[in-house]
Design an enzyme around this catalytic site. Sequence first.
Site: not given
Length: 402
Positions: A162, A294, A305, A326, A331, A390
């Site tokens: 990502c 994010h 976050e 998003k 995403h 990830f």
Amino acid sequence: MKRVVITGQGAICALGHSADAVMGAMREGQCGIGPIDIRDVDRLSIKIGGQVKGFNPEDHYTRQQIGLYDRFTQFALLAAKEAIDQSGLTFDGELALKAGVVVGTAGGGLSTSDDNFRTVYEEGKNRVHPFVVPRLMNNAATSHISMTHNLMGPSFTVATACASSNHAMGQAYQMVRSGQTPVMITGGSESMLCFGGIKAWEGLRVMSKDACRPFSANRNGMVQGEGAGIFVFEEYEHAKARGAEILAEVIGFAMTADASDIVMPSKQGAARAISGAVKDAGLNPEEVGYINAHGTGTAANDKTECAAVVDVFGHHADELLISSTKSMHGHLIGGTGAIELLACVMALKDGVVAPTVNYEEQDPECALDVVPNEAREAKIDVAISNAFAFGGLNAVLALRAA
């Protein structure tokens, strides 16, 4: 060190087929997430996504080109053409030899892989198309952008889940800043909305069946999207000399590794990336006005976050505007940072901060100003864009108004 500016941008995602259309939808708080239309959707538990609708490859490419281009490459080429056209650059002579391409993608030609696995395993055929490998390889989009626009300088692909787009754009920024090249085409592209791509994400049990609600107390997971965002990063004096319109200036970049868990985010890793980008830009934390988060809509990401933002900005965190687009486009995995950089450019250039839509109730652990549901006019001088992947790989970009 050279100054680096953005002189062109292009995009396609669930919110529109151009950068202007995407930003217009962000201003309106439109949500491009809805029922997906793919083969065997009835076999999926997750039936929603930020799918690009109304896109016909035949409108843009010849039959021969379609045979060579996976969907993620088609998106990247479309966005690259828009960005380069806006920049007004023509790549020939010395510039062609120096200018290059860095594109981020996580899955590459996943639709090609999916289709051909079916051909071999489900249909029992023993032959596949001779261009399967050139279609599915992760560097296909980079290579085709390079060939289409005569870009013969440093070119490669970044795959960091990502964070792929932010890592790609960060590398492009560093190459222009160092003087290695005056121009880089950069961004990201992804098209994972095929049966295998969605089924794989279902296995992680992090997906929402109804909506993406970042930071909202009743959020229940992320939603996949697809598309591409491509930018022209140009050395400031080079752009100024030719009278180019400057959309924003890229002023800082940092990347870190959590070195802790393959899927669970780390507050410390995220905070180090954010503070690193602020430091690299030569900023005081109080100078940052907007953060494109994010913000995936998962409990683990959103809480981590927000905690990282508070760690870095202290009391100033309460004055920051922080939103996750998003919630509108889904995403895009490896392409997500590129679409989200548009929101930063819009905030800096137009004074409009994109909202976090679908927000319904405050989570005490995410008690920041997340610009809920409606875009907001605000004078933003500095914006940062977060990407936390990830594998614990983090990348953060800092931008300033031109």
